[in-house]
Design a protein around this motif. Structure first.
Motif, mmCIF file in Angstrom:
data_model
loop_
_atom_site.group_PDB
_atom_site.id
_atom_site.type_symbol
_atom_site.label_atom_id
_atom_site.label_comp_id
_atom_site.label_asym_id
_atom_site.label_seq_id
_atom_site.Cartn_x
_atom_site.Cartn_y
_atom_site.Cartn_z
ATOM 1 N N HIS A 1 5.419 5.868 1.761
ATOM 2 C CA HIS A 1 4.984 7.123 1.164
ATOM 3 C C HIS A 1 5.842 7.391 -0.066
ATOM 4 O O HIS A 1 7.042 7.094 -0.079
ATOM 5 C CB HIS A 1 5.137 8.285 2.154
ATOM 6 N N ALA B 1 -0.602 2.884 4.896
ATOM 7 C CA ALA B 1 0.409 2.809 3.845
ATOM 8 C C ALA B 1 1.712 2.221 4.375
ATOM 9 O O ALA B 1 2.193 2.604 5.445
ATOM 10 C CB ALA B 1 0.663 4.185 3.252
ATOM 11 N N VAL C 1 0.847 -1.181 0.000
ATOM 12 C CA VAL C 1 0.000 0.000 0.000
ATOM 13 C C VAL C 1 0.890 1.240 0.000
ATOM 14 O O VAL C 1 1.654 1.471 0.936
ATOM 15 C CB VAL C 1 -0.946 0.021 1.219
ATOM 16 N N LEU C 2 0.791 2.024 -1.059
ATOM 17 C CA LEU C 2 1.565 3.253 -1.198
ATOM 18 C C LEU C 2 0.647 4.452 -1.039
ATOM 19 O O LEU C 2 -0.527 4.391 -1.405
ATOM 20 C CB LEU C 2 2.236 3.309 -2.573
ATOM 21 N N ALA C 3 1.182 5.556 -0.531
ATOM 22 C CA ALA C 3 0.401 6.781 -0.398
ATOM 23 C C ALA C 3 1.253 7.955 -0.857
ATOM 24 O O ALA C 3 2.426 8.062 -0.473
ATOM 25 C CB ALA C 3 -0.058 7.000 1.041
#
Length: 233
Positions: free
Chosen positions: A136, A133, A93-95
Motif C-alpha cells: 500500500h 496488492a 501491485v501497488l494500491a
C-alpha cells in the motif's frame, strides 16, 4: 504523412513503457478518467486497466479528448480478472490506501514492472483491490484534507515513476512489437486510408521509413474501387 508527424509518432513509440500501468478501480467520473488517460500518455504509459462491473461506467470514445487513441484501456468485469493479467506479467501491485503498512509513494522502485491501483472517488480502492496488492502507498499531506482527487494522485505517482525510469535510462528504447507500431503509424499518419480499410475490409499496408504507404498495385486498386457497404443515394 509529413516527416514531422512521422518522427513524432516514432518518438512516442520509442518511449512507451509496456510494464508500467495503472488500474482504475471503479473510477466513474468521466473528467477524472480523461485526466488520468491524458497524463498516462504524457509520461509514456502504453495502456491502462479499468475494473468496471457496471457497463454504464465504461469509458466512452470521446472521454480523453483524443488521448484514448494513444493509450489503450483494457476493461475487466472484476478485480480477479485484472489480477490474472498483472500476475502473468510479473508486476508488483501497488494500491493507494491509508493503512498501517502504507509507505510513501516515493519510496517505491518504479523501475520494476509495476501496476498502481487507484480507487474511485467515494470509496477508494475496493477490498478486492487491496487484497491483491503487495504494497500500500500513500501521498503525504500536511494540510487538513487527507485525500486528493484521483486524477491528481495518479499524476503525482506517474511522474515519480517517470522520473525514476528516466534516471535509469528506460526511455528511448522501443519495447513495442513491430506489428503494433505499423498499425499506429498507419492509423495516425494516414487516418483517411485507415478508415477506408476498415469500411472495405482491406488489410492495412506497411509504412516505409519515410512514413509513406508501401503497398502493391492490388491494394491500391481495391482502395479505388467503390465501397460495397456504402448506402445508395
Amino acid at each position: 504523412m509529413s516527416p514531422e508527424r512521422y518522427a513524432r509518432i516514432n518518438q512516442m513509440l520509442d518511449n512507451r513503457q509496456t510494464d508500467l500501468t495503472l488500474c482504475l478501480d471503479t473510477v466513474h467520473k468521466t473528467q477524472n478518467i480523461a485526466a488520468v488517460i491524458r497524463t498516462a500518455d504524457a509520461v509514456g504509459i502504453h495502456q491502462i486497466h479499468a475494473v468496471w462491473p457496471d457497463a454504464d461506467m465504461r469509458v466512452s470514445g470521446n472521454t480523453a479528448s483524443g488521448s484514448q487513441q494513444w493509450v489503450k484501456t483494457i476493461q475487466y468485469n472484476c478485480m480477479s480478472e485484472a489480477a490474472k493479467a498483472f500476475n502473468s506479467q510479473g508486476m508488483q501491485v501497488l494500491a493507494t490506501n491509508f493503512s498501517a503498512k502504507a509507505i510513501d509513494f516515493r519510496d517505491i522502485d518504479y523501475t520494476k514492472p509495476t501496476v498502481v491501483i487507484m480507487g474511485n472517488e467515494r470509496d477508494g480502492v475496493s477490498d478486492a483491490g487491496l487484497a491483491i496488492a503487495s504494497q500500500h502507498i500513500i501521498i503525504p499531506m500536511l494540510g487538513m484534507v487527507q485525500s486528493l482527487n484521483v486524477s491528481v494522485a495518479s499524476a503525482l505517482i506517474m511522474y515519480e515513476a517517470q522520473r525514476q525510469r528516466e534516471q535509469a535510462g528506460m526511455y528511448g528504447s522501443r519495447q513495442l512489437d513491430e506489428a503494433y507500431c505499423q498499425k499506429m503509424l498507419f492509423e495516425q499518419g494516414h487516418p483517411i486510408y485507415a478508415k477506408a480499410c476498415r469500411r472495405k475490409n482491406i488489410p492495412y499496408p506497411s509504412i516505409d521509413e519515410q512514413g509513406q504507404i508501401a503497398a502493391d498495385a492490388t491494394w491500391w486498386q481495391r482502395m479505388r474501387e467503390p465501397d460495397p457497404n456504402a448506402e445508395e443515394a
